[in-house]
Each structure stands twice: as structure tokens, then as C-alpha cells.
Design a protein around this motif. Structure first.
Motif, mmCIF file in Angstrom:
data_model
loop_
_atom_site.group_PDB
_atom_site.id
_atom_site.type_symbol
_atom_site.label_atom_id
_atom_site.label_comp_id
_atom_site.label_asym_id
_atom_site.label_seq_id
_atom_site.Cartn_x
_atom_site.Cartn_y
_atom_site.Cartn_z
ATOM 1 N N ASP A 1 8.689 -6.861 4.994
ATOM 2 C CA ASP A 1 7.719 -8.134 5.183
ATOM 3 C C ASP A 1 6.542 -7.856 4.916
ATOM 4 O O ASP A 1 6.122 -6.845 3.186
ATOM 5 N N ALA A 2 6.333 -8.713 3.986
ATOM 6 C CA ALA A 2 5.180 -9.807 3.352
ATOM 7 C C ALA A 2 3.515 -8.637 3.494
ATOM 8 O O ALA A 2 3.281 -8.813 4.974
ATOM 9 N N MET A 3 2.731 -8.243 2.731
ATOM 10 C CA MET A 3 1.806 -7.888 2.812
ATOM 11 C C MET A 3 1.388 -7.396 1.725
ATOM 12 O O MET A 3 1.339 -6.861 0.757
ATOM 13 N N VAL A 4 -0.073 -6.644 1.876
ATOM 14 C CA VAL A 4 -1.243 -5.896 1.756
ATOM 15 C C VAL A 4 -1.150 -5.172 1.422
ATOM 16 O O VAL A 4 -1.522 -4.400 2.820
ATOM 17 N N ILE A 5 -0.935 -3.894 0.469
ATOM 18 C CA ILE A 5 -0.941 -2.259 0.386
ATOM 19 C C ILE A 5 -1.840 -1.794 -0.443
ATOM 20 O O ILE A 5 -2.560 -2.412 -1.035
ATOM 21 N N GLN A 6 -3.466 -0.860 0.262
ATOM 22 C CA GLN A 6 -3.986 -0.322 -0.558
ATOM 23 C C GLN A 6 -3.339 1.051 -0.684
ATOM 24 O O GLN A 6 -2.825 2.228 0.295
ATOM 25 N N ASN A 7 -3.999 1.744 -1.447
ATOM 26 C CA ASN A 7 -3.577 2.801 -2.115
ATOM 27 C C ASN A 7 -4.767 3.923 -2.686
ATOM 28 O O ASN A 7 -5.296 2.864 -3.630
ATOM 29 N N PRO A 8 -5.075 5.243 -2.358
ATOM 30 C CA PRO A 8 -5.117 5.517 -1.425
ATOM 31 C C PRO A 8 -5.484 5.038 -0.339
ATOM 32 O O PRO A 8 -6.400 4.766 -0.476
#
Lengths: 111, 111
Positions: A1-8
Motif C-alpha cells: 500500500d502506498a503510504m507515508v512512513i515516519q521513523n521512529p
């Protein structure tokens, strides 16, 4: 799935110790944003990139910097975190004239 | 100063009822209107957006826009306990790069 990922998802840092938060996206959106949100407050825009064009909000402290090395990644650098910088940091992306899509956020604690 | 105002609530409705959330804005030139849902400790999630006067329906959600009166509302039909969250209204002048946010309305749906 296309998405926005933040870490941590959760970051604990000491007073004055630099910290970097990261954001990546698979949506291929040309606009990326960094927001700060404190408890019971509205999200506050820190800055945004329209492609490589950097736009800083007038009231964003100099302590906050950002980098966008390519379309997919964006970083938020806090050079000397203070206790008042403890907050949720939200990355969002959008196409121009389209709604914002947020990542899951990074909760920053400053000790 | 451009402003977006929402009743902070909490708005309490019984399960199965219609929840009505309202938002007024000060900038008559606003063109894009968004509703985000935010669970405690989580990031905002886009629920609805509307650009034209009238109603826009998506499942149990209906957004209503009245530019002459400068308000936008969100109706949630058949409210569920899982709808309990803070609902943020956001407004922009056109290119969506600078959203003006309300402080949100807290909704509690009671089983």
C-alpha cells in the motif's frame, strides 16, 4: 500500500542533544510537510517542500531545520531540543490542490 | 488573521444517532475544506474534503459547505463507539499548501 512512513514512532532525547526524525513516502507526492502538534492543539506547520523548493514558516524557530534529499524522503533536524519541543511531529504529503496524507507521527520526549 | 473555529465539545451522542460537527471560517476566499479524524495519540486521518457548495456524501459521512455563511459541517450517521475521536476542520485558500486548522471537536459516542 502506498503510504507515508515516519521513523521512529517514539524518540527520547536529552535536553540540547540533536535529534533527526525521518519521513518517507511511496505516494510520489511532490509536496511534503512537517507539522508540530502539542496536546489539545491544532497541528502547526513548521515548513514544507514543493518539490525541492523549501518554504519555512515565519515563526518556525531556527532550532528546526529540514532536508529533502529526494522526492521520497524528508528529514526534520532539531539542533538543540528544549523541553518545549516535546510534541508529536507529523509528516504529511500531498499533490498540489489535493488533500494532505499524514504519516503515523513521531512522539518526541525531551528529558 | 485567518481563523477556523470549532466547538471544542465534548459532543456526546448515543450509538446509532447522527453526530453533527460544525466549523466556521473567517477567510471568504477559502476554497478547500477538509475534515480529519484524530484518535488520541495518533495522527490525523482524512475523512472528507469538499470544494463546492452543497453536500458531499461518503458512506456514513456527509460534508456540507455553505460559502455564503462561511461554514462547513460534518454529519456522521449511525454513529459508532469507534467514531469517538477529535474531528479537525481545516481550510485553505486554494493550493492546500497552507491549511488553517481548527482546534477540533471531541466526539464521544456512547454505547
Amino acid at each position: 500500500d502506498a503510504m507515508v512512513i515516519q521513523n521512529p514512532r517514539y524518540q527520547v532525547t536529552q535536553f540540547g542533544k540533536p535529534v533527526t526524525l525521518s519521513c518517507s513516502q511511496t505516494l510520489n507526492h511532490n509536496v511534503m510537510y512537517w507539522y508540530q502538534q502539542k496536546s489539545s492543539q491544532a497541528p502547526k506547520l513548521l515548513f514544507h517542500y514543493y518539490d525541492k523548493d523549501f518554504n519555512n514558516e515565519a515563526d518556525t524557530p531556527d532550532n528546526f531545520q529540514s532536508r529533502r534529499p529526494n522526492t521520497s524522503f524528508c528529514f526534520l533536524d532539531i539542533r538543540s531540543p528544549g523541553l518545549g519541543d516535546a510534541a508529536m511531529y507529523l509528516c504529511a504529503t500531498s499533490r498540489i490542490n489535493s488533500p494532505l496524507h499524514f504519516g503515523n507521527g513521531t512522539r518526541l520526549t525531551v528529558t | 488573521q485567518k481563523e477556523v473555529e470549532q466547538n471544542s465539545g465534548p459532543l456526546s451522542v448515543p450509538e446509532g444517532a447522527i453526530a453533527s460537527l460544525n466549523c466556521t471560517y473567517s477567510d471568504r476566499g477559502s476554497q478547500s475544506f477538509f475534515w480529519y479524524r484524530q484518535y488520541s495519540g495518533k495522527s490525523p486521518e482524512l475523512i472528507m474534503f469538499i470544494y463546492s457548495n452543497g453536500d458531499k456524501e461518503d458512506g456514513r459521512f456527509t460534508a456540507q459547505l455553505n460559502k455564503a455563511s462561511q461554514y462547513v459541517s460534518l454529519l456522521i450517521r449511525d454513529s459508532q463507539p469507534s467514531d469517538s475521536a477529535t474531528y479537525l476542520c481545516a481550510v485553505s485558500g486554494g493550493n492546500n499548501r497552507k491549511l488553517i486548522w481548527g482546534l477540533g471537536t471531541s466526539l464521544a459516542v456512547n454505547p
